[in-house]
Design a protein around this motif. Structure first.
Motif, mmCIF file in Angstrom:
data_model
loop_
_atom_site.group_PDB
_atom_site.id
_atom_site.type_symbol
_atom_site.label_atom_id
_atom_site.label_comp_id
_atom_site.label_asym_id
_atom_site.label_seq_id
_atom_site.Cartn_x
_atom_site.Cartn_y
_atom_site.Cartn_z
ATOM 1 N N ARG A 1 -61.614 -78.980 -19.324
ATOM 2 C CA ARG A 1 -62.875 -79.174 -20.032
ATOM 3 C C ARG A 1 -63.738 -77.920 -20.080
ATOM 4 N N PRO B 1 -71.326 -81.676 -31.679
ATOM 5 C CA PRO B 1 -71.346 -83.014 -32.272
ATOM 6 C C PRO B 1 -72.051 -83.017 -33.628
ATOM 7 N N GLY C 1 -75.785 -75.760 -22.989
ATOM 8 C CA GLY C 1 -74.396 -75.326 -23.055
ATOM 9 C C GLY C 1 -73.886 -74.776 -21.738
ATOM 10 N N THR C 2 -74.807 -74.353 -20.871
ATOM 11 C CA THR C 2 -74.381 -73.787 -19.580
ATOM 12 C C THR C 2 -74.293 -74.849 -18.479
ATOM 13 N N TYR C 3 -74.806 -76.052 -18.749
ATOM 14 C CA TYR C 3 -74.877 -77.086 -17.706
ATOM 15 C C TYR C 3 -73.498 -77.434 -17.135
ATOM 16 N N GLY C 4 -72.484 -77.439 -18.020
ATOM 17 C CA GLY C 4 -71.167 -77.895 -17.603
ATOM 18 C C GLY C 4 -70.591 -77.067 -16.465
ATOM 19 N N GLN D 1 -71.351 -72.076 -24.275
ATOM 20 C CA GLN D 1 -70.312 -72.812 -23.536
ATOM 21 C C GLN D 1 -69.138 -71.890 -23.227
ATOM 22 N N TYR E 1 -57.349 -83.058 -20.824
ATOM 23 C CA TYR E 1 -58.696 -82.582 -21.116
ATOM 24 C C TYR E 1 -59.512 -82.413 -19.842
ATOM 25 N N TYR F 1 -67.916 -78.090 -27.739
ATOM 26 C CA TYR F 1 -68.057 -79.228 -28.642
ATOM 27 C C TYR F 1 -69.373 -79.133 -29.402
ATOM 28 N N LEU G 1 -72.464 -75.383 -14.320
ATOM 29 C CA LEU G 1 -73.433 -75.240 -13.226
ATOM 30 C C LEU G 1 -73.116 -76.119 -12.023
ATOM 31 N N GLY G 2 -72.730 -77.353 -12.290
ATOM 32 C CA GLY G 2 -72.534 -78.283 -11.178
ATOM 33 C C GLY G 2 -73.838 -78.968 -10.798
ATOM 34 N N LEU H 1 -61.498 -85.261 -26.775
ATOM 35 C CA LEU H 1 -62.465 -84.907 -25.733
ATOM 36 C C LEU H 1 -62.668 -86.040 -24.726
ATOM 37 N N LEU I 1 -63.835 -88.859 -25.156
ATOM 38 C CA LEU I 1 -65.108 -89.553 -25.334
ATOM 39 C C LEU I 1 -64.889 -91.003 -25.718
ATOM 40 N N LYS J 1 -63.155 -87.003 -30.982
ATOM 41 C CA LYS J 1 -63.657 -87.681 -29.780
ATOM 42 C C LYS J 1 -62.523 -88.120 -28.865
#
Lengths: 269, 306
Positions: free
Chosen positions: A90, A97, A117-120, A172, A86, A95, A122-123, A69, A71, A66
């Motif tokens: 990123r 969890p 996993g694709t959200y990061g 990801q 990071y 990751y 996307l924006g 990352l 976190l 963590k």
């Protein structure tokens, strides 16, 4: 510098200097309520290694991940991923969890979870495209869960839930992965599937760090090992650092069962 | 039973309030922070009272801004106290909102000589009176319509909440399900958290006059909890929760008019009846929901045994 650290120092020196290491940690300390959880960690992980992070309960294994990352706040020290912070890297980090960290009654299907996993990449305000949905479906196929794509996630077995998380990590599409106990409480079939997947990631040049509990399988699954108990006890190629002596220093005298298992492993080599 | 235009407005205002609350309630329920809605709905009181004492107007813009600030502060204080005070989040919430609510109550009681905001209205609202405060009189298709201020304000807040949920659906979904992954990916979970908290605060204030600070909790939580039992899809849960909210508002007012009369009483509190109806719908769903209901599960179990 302790003698256990020597192997990785050598690798660092012989490795190509133009390419920065996937993970380099310097003087990292993390404390909760002024009580240190991990203390003065120095680590370098070369590219393309399958790394196990091993240590007793409370050794700070999850904390280490963590902190890498961003976190949890670091008390001191730095972490660099491919030579950068990071924040800048990123998109190259995946990751997984711990399975218990989420609510499996959440109203989403396995496919929904994987698509996260694709959200990061996307924006804001962008929706999941058909292409990412297809990618997510592909990832589910690769972990053998294509038939379960539209199931609500509480109706999956523990092993299937874990594989869903791995599929999410696959989409990801990272270069370095941090996995927090992906083998915890999974069935034999899932364990085999995960190992296969890890080896495949490694073949594609990815670096994977895995918090692992089953000492008996460490030499079999991982070619690089970090022994952790608040401090780094040893780090390097598994066949060099996974010794009886190092394990004793990591676990202390209290875990005789573990030591016995480890003895067997060491003897069998 | 006689139906006046005032009844239509009561239903419209009730439905708007319940719908606006339900939209956000979904994410409170899924984030397991339903009590945060409770805390914020009480904690905004001092902000409200101060804004009211200063400006003398209800539902003014300054009131909403004050509410949003206090809402975020409640969330921040709760985290601070649980971190530094060595108490769990529930206890620290209890400390924050009771203190703020008490402060607000004192302010209102002290200022009661000058202003028409009384404690019982704070607790239960006065939805029956809201249609009397008409601010807009348009003519539509030859009809002369008197639009109450509460309806206008609630339309605004309901729209705001709809835009929020639709625009940030992806972010809300991932940060509610797996806040750590969201943060690791650079989706600002904390920002989503505080945005949600400020909207809860603003919505609570908008609903204050109509339903008060206690019934508003029912509207935040019950329709969303009911919808969660009915579906496995997040978007459908959100849609269903709004529908359930609207149905409880309509049934609530109808039964407030009809039921007491059946027993020889005068009609009763509509907002109270709305919450009762929401509770009844929830109980029905708990028993009969096709997948997660108690009875269908029991039936499946006995069938499996056979």
């Amino acid at each position: 510098m302790s003698p256990e650290s020597d192997p990785f120092i050598q690798v660092e020196q012989t490795g190509s200097s133009s390419k920065s290491l996937p993970l380099k940690i310097r003087d990292l300390t993390v404390a909760y309520h002024r009580k240190p959880v991990i203390w003065d960690i120095d680590l370098s992980i070369p590219e393309g290694k399958l790394v196990s992070i091993v240590g007793p309960n409370g050794a700070g294994k999850s904390t280490l991940i963590k902190a890498c990352l961003d976190l949890i706040p670091r008390t001191s020290g730095e972490v660099s991923i491919y030579g950068q912070s990071y924040k800048k890297r990123r998109k190259r980090v995946g990751y997984v969890p711990q399975r218990e960290s989420v609510d499996w009654d959440f109203p989403v299907s396995a496919l929904d979870v994987v698509a996260m996993g694709t959200y990061g990449k996307l924006g804001w305000f962008r929706r999941v495209s058909k292409r990412s949905k297809a990618l997510s479906m592909e990832a589910l196929e690769r972990v053998g869960l294509a038939d379960y794509a539209h199931r609500q996630i509480s109706q999956l077995s523990g092993g299937q839930q874990q594989r869903t998380f791995l599929a999410r990590a696959l989409v990801q599409d990272a270069d370095i992965y941090f996995m927090d106990e992906p083998f915890a409480a999974v069935d034999a079939a899932t364990e085999r599937a995960i190992v296969e997947l890890l080896k495949e990631l490694q073949k594609r040049g990815k670096t994977v760090l895995v918090v692992h509990h089953d000492l008996a399988t460490v030499p079999q699954y991982f070619d690089w090992t970090v022994l952790l108990n608040m401090r780094v006890v040893a780090v390097g190629p598994t066949n060099e650092v996974f010794t009886q002596e190092n394990l004793r220093r990591t676990y202390g005298g209290k875990l005789t069962l573990f030591t016995q298992a480890a003895n067997k492993v060491v003897q069998s080599r | 039973m006689e139906w006046y235009s005032i009844d239509t407005w009561i239903v419209v205002i009730g439905a708007l309030a319940a719908g606006a609350c339900a939209l956000l309630g979904n994410f409170l329920v899924l984030r397991k922070m339903s009590m945060m809605g409770d805390a914020i709905s009480h904690a905004v009181l001092p902000g409200l009272a101060i804004a009211f004492l200063v400006t003398g107007a209800r539902a003014s813009l300054s009131m909403f801004i004050g509410a949003a600030i206090v809402g975020v502060l409640t969330a921040v204080f709760t985290q601070w106290i649980s971190r530094f005070g060595k108490v769990d989040e529930g206890a620290s919430m209890g400390i924050v909102f009771t203190t703020l609510f008490a402060l607000g109550l004192l302010l209102i009681v002290q200022g009661a000589d000058h202003v028409d905001l009384d404690p019982s209205c704070v607790l239960y609202g006065a939805i029956e009176l809201t249609p009397l405060d008409v601010v807009w009189r348009p003519t539509l298709f030859g009809y002369f319509i008197e639009v109450p201020r509460a309806a206008l304000v609630l339309v605004g807040v309901a729209l705001l909440n709809t835009v929020f949920v639709v625009a940030f659906f992806k972010e809300l979904r991932i940060s509610s399900f797996d806040a750590e992954l969201a943060t690791a990916m650079g989706i600002h979970s904390k920002l989503m958290h505080y945005l949600l908290m400020s909207l809860v605060a603003v919505t609570t204030v908008a609903c204050f006059e109509a339903v008060g600070s206690i019934i508003v909790i029912a509207m935040l939580i019950v329709p969303a909890a009911t919808a969660h039992l009915l579906t496995d899809r997040l978007w459908l849960m959100v849609v269903l929760s709004v529908l359930i909210a609207i149905v409880s508002a309509v049934l609530g007012h109808l039964s407030a008019l009809i039921l007491p009369a059946c027993f020889g009483f005068a009609d009763t509190s509509t907002s109270g009846m709305m919450a009762v109806m929401a509770g009844l719908i929830f109980s029905t769903v708990v028993l009969f929901a096709p997948k997660y209901g108690v009875l269908p599960r029991l039936v499946r179990k006995t069938e499996a045994v056979r």
